[in-house]
Design a protein around this motif. Structure first.
Motif, mmCIF file in Angstrom:
data_model
loop_
_atom_site.group_PDB
_atom_site.id
_atom_site.type_symbol
_atom_site.label_atom_id
_atom_site.label_comp_id
_atom_site.label_asym_id
_atom_site.label_seq_id
_atom_site.Cartn_x
_atom_site.Cartn_y
_atom_site.Cartn_z
ATOM 1 N N ALA A 7 14.775 23.869 -28.126
ATOM 2 C CA ALA A 7 13.619 23.099 -27.674
ATOM 3 C C ALA A 7 13.682 21.740 -28.012
ATOM 4 C CB ALA A 7 12.447 23.700 -28.291
ATOM 5 N N PHE A 8 13.086 21.029 -27.638
ATOM 6 C CA PHE A 8 12.884 19.246 -28.269
ATOM 7 C C PHE A 8 11.439 18.642 -28.117
ATOM 8 C CE2 PHE A 8 14.165 19.644 -23.729
ATOM 9 C CZ PHE A 8 13.530 18.615 -23.186
ATOM 10 N N VAL A 9 11.192 17.961 -28.966
ATOM 11 C CA VAL A 9 9.914 17.307 -29.072
ATOM 12 C C VAL A 9 9.844 15.970 -28.122
ATOM 13 C CG1 VAL A 9 9.532 18.176 -31.227
ATOM 14 C CG2 VAL A 9 10.408 15.842 -30.946
ATOM 15 N N PRO A 10 8.678 15.623 -27.883
ATOM 16 C CA PRO A 10 8.825 14.222 -26.996
ATOM 17 C C PRO A 10 9.326 12.893 -27.494
ATOM 18 C CG PRO A 10 6.739 15.319 -27.132
ATOM 19 C CD PRO A 10 7.447 16.004 -28.300
ATOM 20 N N ASP A 29 24.561 30.223 -20.773
ATOM 21 C CA ASP A 29 23.623 29.434 -20.365
ATOM 22 C C ASP A 29 22.800 28.752 -21.347
ATOM 23 O OD1 ASP A 29 21.707 28.595 -18.313
ATOM 24 O OD2 ASP A 29 20.660 30.206 -18.504
ATOM 25 N N LEU A 30 22.555 27.453 -21.161
ATOM 26 C CA LEU A 30 21.878 26.568 -22.187
ATOM 27 C C LEU A 30 20.614 26.350 -21.564
ATOM 28 C CD1 LEU A 30 22.214 25.330 -25.072
ATOM 29 C CD2 LEU A 30 22.655 23.136 -23.788
ATOM 30 N N VAL A 31 19.533 26.963 -22.329
ATOM 31 C CA VAL A 31 18.233 26.755 -21.802
ATOM 32 C C VAL A 31 17.547 25.788 -22.514
ATOM 33 C CG1 VAL A 31 15.777 27.866 -21.397
ATOM 34 C CG2 VAL A 31 18.059 29.194 -21.291
ATOM 35 N N LEU A 32 16.712 24.780 -21.791
ATOM 36 C CA LEU A 32 16.142 23.451 -22.558
ATOM 37 C C LEU A 32 14.565 23.687 -22.325
ATOM 38 C CD1 LEU A 32 18.268 20.638 -21.392
ATOM 39 C CD2 LEU A 32 18.560 21.851 -23.418
ATOM 40 N N MET A 33 13.750 23.524 -23.402
ATOM 41 C CA MET A 33 12.495 23.684 -23.518
ATOM 42 C C MET A 33 11.699 22.587 -24.464
ATOM 43 S SD MET A 33 12.992 27.735 -25.313
ATOM 44 C CE MET A 33 11.217 27.673 -25.354
ATOM 45 N N PRO A 34 11.133 21.913 -23.421
ATOM 46 C CA PRO A 34 10.290 20.817 -24.068
ATOM 47 C C PRO A 34 9.116 21.301 -24.853
ATOM 48 C CG PRO A 34 9.940 20.726 -21.734
ATOM 49 C CD PRO A 34 10.953 21.781 -21.887
ATOM 50 N N VAL A 35 8.909 20.856 -25.893
ATOM 51 C CA VAL A 35 7.566 21.263 -26.904
ATOM 52 C C VAL A 35 6.855 20.187 -27.468
ATOM 53 C CG1 VAL A 35 8.682 23.474 -27.377
ATOM 54 C CG2 VAL A 35 9.035 21.459 -29.092
ATOM 55 N N GLY A 36 5.792 20.409 -27.677
ATOM 56 C CA GLY A 36 4.795 19.343 -28.321
ATOM 57 C C GLY A 36 5.266 18.992 -29.763
ATOM 58 N N ALA A 37 5.143 17.798 -30.287
ATOM 59 C CA ALA A 37 5.159 17.361 -31.672
ATOM 60 C C ALA A 37 4.643 18.832 -32.805
ATOM 61 C CB ALA A 37 4.863 16.141 -32.177
ATOM 62 N N ASP A 38 3.446 19.019 -32.327
ATOM 63 C CA ASP A 38 3.203 20.335 -33.155
ATOM 64 C C ASP A 38 3.438 21.524 -32.872
ATOM 65 O OD1 ASP A 38 1.642 20.074 -30.813
ATOM 66 O OD2 ASP A 38 -0.451 20.182 -31.759
ATOM 67 N N GLY A 39 4.410 21.670 -31.867
ATOM 68 C CA GLY A 39 4.902 23.001 -31.318
ATOM 69 C C GLY A 39 6.050 23.590 -31.856
ATOM 70 N N PHE A 52 15.002 20.078 -31.622
ATOM 71 C CA PHE A 52 15.186 19.002 -32.035
ATOM 72 C C PHE A 52 13.968 18.541 -32.670
ATOM 73 C CE2 PHE A 52 19.161 19.166 -29.660
ATOM 74 C CZ PHE A 52 20.260 18.712 -30.326
ATOM 75 N N ALA A 53 13.513 18.091 -33.765
ATOM 76 C CA ALA A 53 12.294 17.822 -34.201
ATOM 77 C C ALA A 53 12.395 16.725 -35.094
ATOM 78 C CB ALA A 53 11.713 19.227 -34.850
ATOM 79 N N ARG A 54 11.366 16.082 -35.235
ATOM 80 C CA ARG A 54 11.226 14.805 -36.427
ATOM 81 C C ARG A 54 10.786 15.595 -37.762
ATOM 82 N NH1 ARG A 54 8.817 12.757 -31.534
ATOM 83 N NH2 ARG A 54 10.232 10.987 -31.032
#
Length: 272
Positions: A7-10, A29-39, A52-54
């Motif tokens: 997963a990765f944040v905006p 298989d590499l699965v990519l998952m966009p998530v919100g900053a609070d998720g 990948f997060a801040r």
């Protein structure tokens, strides 16, 4: 097929490491998952193996802190209208900010889109990571680096219970290990904000870097007198192959770059 869910944040793109991973492990298989900053926590508690997060990442409900490897520091910028006095500066100082209305002093506004809407309305300015400003693509606004700001740290985050050989291998990819290197080999983390590499204000010698377009005369050269006579004769002769020789150059289609995976299939957690 075995899968690894990332997963990765905006504003944070894992594309650099995704390309390496897919070349190195086409069997996974590499699965990519966009998530919100609070998720972030919801993602690693759910289907994502790593995020990948801040920084900082909040603690889990059980009080445990997820594992985190700091990767790079994002540049903090001030978003302002193009006609703002700040737009004329190379960088903004705290003294400059004291002379304007600061709607959000950062490091990350809770609602980036709404904050930039107010900036576009000339209500004030906002401090945020450069990557988030670019992701919004507001043509009526400009961004200037905030002098003295520590910026924001981007990290790769995961839970201890999700650790596996695949997560260890992905950590190696992110840390710059080669396919044949061991874990004892010194890592080569990213370190700097990848967005800065694309920032024209950070570059010098634009012409030298980009270079001028090569002149068609230099590439093809001028026709000689002998060639001119030959061309004239061929043009005067009917039924020659002048059309095939003098037609437009055909342009071959290049391969379309491989992008990120589209719809996520299922996380690797579901496979285990």
């Amino acid at each position: 097929m075995t899968a690894l869910s990332i997963a990765f944040v905006p504003g944070v793109s894992p594309a650099k490491w995704v390309r390496v991973w897919r070349e190195r492990r086409p069997d996974v298989d590499l699965v990519l998952m966009p998530v919100g900053a609070d998720g972030v926590l919801d993602a690693i508690e759910g289907d994502a193996d790593m995020v990948f997060a801040r920084m900082p990442v909040p603690e889990r409900a059980d009080g445990e802190q997820p594992h985190a490897i700091p990767l790079w520091t994002e540049t903090a910028v001030v978003a302002a209208p193009k006609d703002s006095p700040l737009a004329d500066l190379d960088e903004v100082t705290d003294a400059d900010l004291a002379a304007v209305t600061v709607l959000d002093a950062g490091p990350v506004p809770p609602d980036v889109a709404a904050a930039l809407d107010l900036v576009e309305a000339n209500v004030g300015v906002v401090v945020l990571p450069q990557s988030l400003f670019r992701a919004e693509s507001r043509k009526s606004l400009v961004s200037r680096p905030l002098a003295g700001s520590p910026g924001t740290r981007v990290a790769l985050v995961w839970r201890d219970e999700d650790a596996s050989e695949l997560t260890e291998e992905f950590i190696g990819v992110v840390r710059g290990r080669t396919a044949n290197s061991s874990r004892q080999q010194p890592d080569q983390p990213g370190g700097t904000d990848p967005d800065e590499q694309d920032d024209p204000r950070q570059k010098t010698g634009g012409k030298a870097a980009g270079g001028k377009a090569t002149s068609s005369k230099a590439a093809g050269g001028k026709a000689t007198a002998a060639n001119a006579k030959t061309v004239a004769k061929r043009s005067a002769t009917k039924g020659t192959g002048a059309k095939s020789g003098g037609g437009k150059n055909s342009t071959g289609r290049g391969r379309t770059p491989r992008g990120m995976s589209g719809k996520p299939k299922r996380g690797s957690k579901g496979n285990r």
